[in-house]
Motif scaffolding. Structure first.
Motif, mmCIF file in Angstrom:
data_model
loop_
_atom_site.group_PDB
_atom_site.id
_atom_site.type_symbol
_atom_site.label_atom_id
_atom_site.label_comp_id
_atom_site.label_asym_id
_atom_site.label_seq_id
_atom_site.Cartn_x
_atom_site.Cartn_y
_atom_site.Cartn_z
ATOM 1 N N VAL A 148 0.833 -1.208 0.000
ATOM 2 C CA VAL A 148 0.000 0.000 0.000
ATOM 3 C C VAL A 148 0.866 1.256 0.000
ATOM 4 N N GLY A 149 1.937 1.240 0.794
ATOM 5 C CA GLY A 149 2.808 2.420 0.863
ATOM 6 C C GLY A 149 3.498 2.731 -0.443
ATOM 7 N N GLY A 178 -0.777 4.536 3.046
ATOM 8 C CA GLY A 178 -0.238 5.026 1.780
ATOM 9 C C GLY A 178 -0.631 6.459 1.527
ATOM 10 N N PRO A 179 -0.097 7.396 2.313
ATOM 11 C CA PRO A 179 -0.535 8.796 2.203
ATOM 12 C C PRO A 179 -0.224 9.454 0.871
ATOM 13 N N GLY A 213 4.737 17.538 -4.796
ATOM 14 C CA GLY A 213 4.076 18.571 -4.010
ATOM 15 C C GLY A 213 2.845 17.986 -3.370
ATOM 16 N N GLY A 214 2.346 18.624 -2.342
ATOM 17 C CA GLY A 214 1.133 18.127 -1.717
ATOM 18 C C GLY A 214 1.275 18.017 -0.222
ATOM 19 N N ARG A 215 0.224 17.487 0.415
ATOM 20 C CA ARG A 215 0.195 17.323 1.856
ATOM 21 C C ARG A 215 0.104 15.842 2.178
ATOM 22 N N TYR A 216 0.992 15.401 3.055
ATOM 23 C CA TYR A 216 1.049 13.995 3.376
ATOM 24 C C TYR A 216 0.964 13.815 4.889
ATOM 25 N N GLU A 217 0.124 12.871 5.326
ATOM 26 C CA GLU A 217 0.017 12.565 6.735
ATOM 27 C C GLU A 217 -0.365 11.102 6.896
ATOM 28 N N SER A 218 -0.138 10.574 8.096
ATOM 29 C CA SER A 218 -0.543 9.215 8.398
ATOM 30 C C SER A 218 -1.333 9.201 9.698
ATOM 31 N N GLN A 219 -2.428 8.473 9.680
ATOM 32 C CA GLN A 219 -3.211 8.284 10.897
ATOM 33 C C GLN A 219 -2.987 6.897 11.488
ATOM 34 N N HIS A 220 -2.009 6.166 10.956
ATOM 35 C CA HIS A 220 -1.723 4.835 11.467
ATOM 36 C C HIS A 220 -0.576 4.909 12.471
#
Length: 336
Positions: A148-149, A178-179, A213-220
């Motif tokens: 997934v990542g 997979g942000p 570019g962009g915004r990346y985050e993980s909730q895991h």
């Protein structure tokens, strides 16, 4: 203008719907310039037998192994043979080659095996299927995170078997692992297949095609997104050594790397990596990058581990984003 061939690595756990997705695509598309490679584990290649029912699609099979390890030599040979035979036949070149991996394959390992084919100029994309009605066992989480990542596109499958809330929960789950991936949520098999395969490829083997570019985050809680920045120019040999250390130390825990590095002398390099594989860096000298900015996504990693790997390039600012944290932003450099 020479038409490039898109190479799609189709990954996902056993039973997540890879063959169903690919079959739907072949059934609803013009497949005159599409080739398929199937990698299955076992004495009988079931997936290859299913897909062979599609008329007019050149098919190659890799059996009894996993393309990310034991068959890395066979995969480049198979791709080269498909391209060569097509050229010798006098037909138009393929516009797309799709590799359906076994459920045990790590996309990063597949990408490493494709490095030998950089001269073909193919553009590569990783598509991963995720079944909404199934849960992966805890002991298989590391492989799931790799699949997934690594994905540029994550396709939710088996949506007809679950409730809308379960689909929403699955989308949240895969986004946390997979942000950087684009999530496809389509209930129609045809729409889902077209959304998965009929898009421009994202990671050229020989020529990077876009600026990150962009915004990346993980909730895991086990997936961390590290934002690394340097305000001064960096020596390339030190950066290269650090990337090598990063891949070696984190091994399968390293999922994605993406960003821009401003070198001594003013050159700007685009860095992109899937797992332990890094695409050949490309100079983007038309860009004015104020600083070096990299996003590194890892499983079960700490901020101190990242910092300790880079003693030769001091001045690194690191911020980690995981469950409950704000998203980080990879600044897009200005065009001249």
């Amino acid at each position: 203008m020479i038409e490039q061939c898109d190479f799609t690595v189709l990954s996902g756990f056993l039973g997540s719907g890879k063959t169903t997705l690919l079959s739907a695509y072949l059934a609803c598309s013009d497949v005159g310039r599409v080739a398929v490679i199937v990698n299955d584990v076992g004495e009988v290649n079931i997936d290859g037998a299913v897909l062979a029912l599609q008329d007019g699609v050149p098919m190659a099979t890799l059996s009894n192994g996993c393309v990310c390890c034991s068959l890395t030599n066979d995969l480049p040979y198979t791709i080269d043979a498909l391209v060569r035979e097509r050229r010798l036949s006098g037909q138009q070149p393929y516009t797309q080659i799709i590799l359906e991996c076994s459920g045990l394959s790590d996309p990063g390992g597949v990408m490493r095996s494709l490095s030998a084919l950089a001269g073909l100029g193919m553009r590569v994309r990783v598509v991963t299927t995720y079944a909404c009605d199934r849960h992966v066992a805890p002991e298989d989480f590391s492989l799931l995170a790799q699949q997934v990542g690594a994905a540029h596109t994550i396709v939710l499958t088996r949506t007809d078997l679950v409730s809308p809330q379960q689909i929403a929960d699955a989308a949240t789950e895969v986004k946390s692992m997979g942000p950087m991936g684009k999530i496809i949520v389509e209930t129609s098999p045809e729409a889902r297949a077209r959304a998965a395969f009929d898009v421009p490829a994202a990671l050229p083997l020989s020529d990077a095609g876009h600026v990150p570019g962009g915004r990346y985050e993980s909730q895991h809680p086990r997936i961390k997104v590290f934002s690394l920045q340097w305000d001064h120019e960096l020596p390339w040999d030190h950066v290269a050594a650090w990337l090598e250390n990063l891949a070696f130390y984190f091994d399968s825990r390293l999922l994605r790397t993406k960003g821009l590095v401003r070198l001594e002398g003013g050159d700007v390099l685009l860095i992109q990596g899937i797992g332990q594989h890094f695409d050949t860096p490309r100079r983007l000298n038309q860009l004015d990058a104020e600083r070096s900015s990299l996003v590194v996504i890892c499983r079960d990693a700490s901020e101190s581990e990242v910092i300790e790997l880079a003693p030769q390039i001091p001045g690194m600012t690191v911020s980690a984003r995981t469950a409950g944290s704000k998203a980080i932003e990879l600044a897009r450099p200005r065009y001249d």
